[in-house]
Each structure stands twice: as structure tokens, then as C-alpha cells.
Motif scaffolding. Sequence first.
Motif, mmCIF file in Angstrom:
data_model
loop_
_atom_site.group_PDB
_atom_site.id
_atom_site.type_symbol
_atom_site.label_atom_id
_atom_site.label_comp_id
_atom_site.label_asym_id
_atom_site.label_seq_id
_atom_site.Cartn_x
_atom_site.Cartn_y
_atom_site.Cartn_z
ATOM 1 N N TYR A 299 0.832 -1.202 0.000
ATOM 2 C CA TYR A 299 0.000 0.000 0.000
ATOM 3 C C TYR A 299 0.868 1.253 0.000
ATOM 4 O O TYR A 299 1.985 1.253 0.494
ATOM 5 C CB TYR A 299 -0.898 0.047 1.251
ATOM 6 N N LYS A 300 0.292 2.326 -0.554
ATOM 7 C CA LYS A 300 0.890 3.647 -0.401
ATOM 8 C C LYS A 300 0.141 4.318 0.737
ATOM 9 O O LYS A 300 -1.089 4.261 0.794
ATOM 10 C CB LYS A 300 0.746 4.478 -1.678
ATOM 11 N N ALA A 301 0.878 4.934 1.626
ATOM 12 C CA ALA A 301 0.269 5.681 2.721
ATOM 13 C C ALA A 301 0.724 7.131 2.602
ATOM 14 O O ALA A 301 1.723 7.437 1.946
ATOM 15 C CB ALA A 301 0.691 5.097 4.071
ATOM 16 N N ILE A 302 -0.033 8.012 3.239
ATOM 17 C CA ILE A 302 0.294 9.435 3.243
ATOM 18 C C ILE A 302 0.517 9.866 4.691
ATOM 19 O O ILE A 302 -0.354 9.673 5.540
ATOM 20 C CB ILE A 302 -0.847 10.283 2.630
ATOM 21 N N ALA A 303 1.697 10.429 4.946
ATOM 22 C CA ALA A 303 1.997 10.993 6.270
ATOM 23 C C ALA A 303 1.807 12.496 6.175
ATOM 24 O O ALA A 303 2.236 13.122 5.206
ATOM 25 C CB ALA A 303 3.434 10.661 6.666
ATOM 26 N N ARG A 304 1.137 13.074 7.182
ATOM 27 C CA ARG A 304 0.904 14.527 7.186
ATOM 28 C C ARG A 304 1.260 15.108 8.537
ATOM 29 O O ARG A 304 0.963 14.525 9.570
ATOM 30 C CB ARG A 304 -0.568 14.831 6.923
ATOM 31 N N GLN A 305 1.866 16.260 8.500
ATOM 32 C CA GLN A 305 2.097 17.038 9.713
ATOM 33 C C GLN A 305 2.298 18.481 9.295
ATOM 34 O O GLN A 305 3.053 18.766 8.369
ATOM 35 C CB GLN A 305 3.314 16.532 10.483
ATOM 36 N N GLY A 306 1.604 19.374 9.982
ATOM 37 C CA GLY A 306 1.664 20.776 9.595
ATOM 38 C C GLY A 306 1.117 20.937 8.192
ATOM 39 O O GLY A 306 0.063 20.413 7.860
#
Length: 96
Positions: A63-70
Motif C-alpha cells: 500500500y501507499k500511505a500518506i503521512a501529514r504534519q503541519g
Amino acid sequence: MTQGDKGRLVWNHSTHLDGLIPVLEKLINYTGINTITPGVIGRAKGHCPHLKLRVSVPIRGGYKAIARQGKTVQEVFIVTDLSQKELESAIKQVLS
């Protein structure tokens, strides 16, 4: 979820989201997760105060995942035998 044979964390970029690497290092300890590769970093319009990691789309072998911060986002590629639900559960555990 059991913890067993350790997967591999690929370091192919010099920059990562703050706090992402320790989360990924916990995630690779889960049985069924073979390789995690952080990918391209980009900018988002919205603001996400805390680090989030969510499964985005299936890819060949995982799977491709998306990490987000700010206002920053980073792709994370996870090669795994786990189902999407099992992977989401593992991610939820390492983020809590």
C-alpha cells in the motif's frame, strides 16, 4: 497483530517529516510488513497539527500511505502481506 521478524526501513531521502522515522521504526516490527520506503515530500493546503499516517491506495505488493504534519505531506510505500484493515490497525497502534 504479533511482532516477529523485523522488516526493513529504506533510507533513500535525506529529509523526512518530523517524528515520522520513529513511527516507521515501530511499524516495521509487525509481522507481515516487509519494507517501508518514505517517498516524496510535498506541501498541503490544510494544516494538520499532529502527525497522521493513513493508507491511501493499494500498490503492487502492498500500500501507499500518506503521512501529514503541519502543511507538509510525505508518501510512504509499505510492502506487506497484511490486509488494508490489518495495516490500518497496526498504524493506529503505533501512533497511539
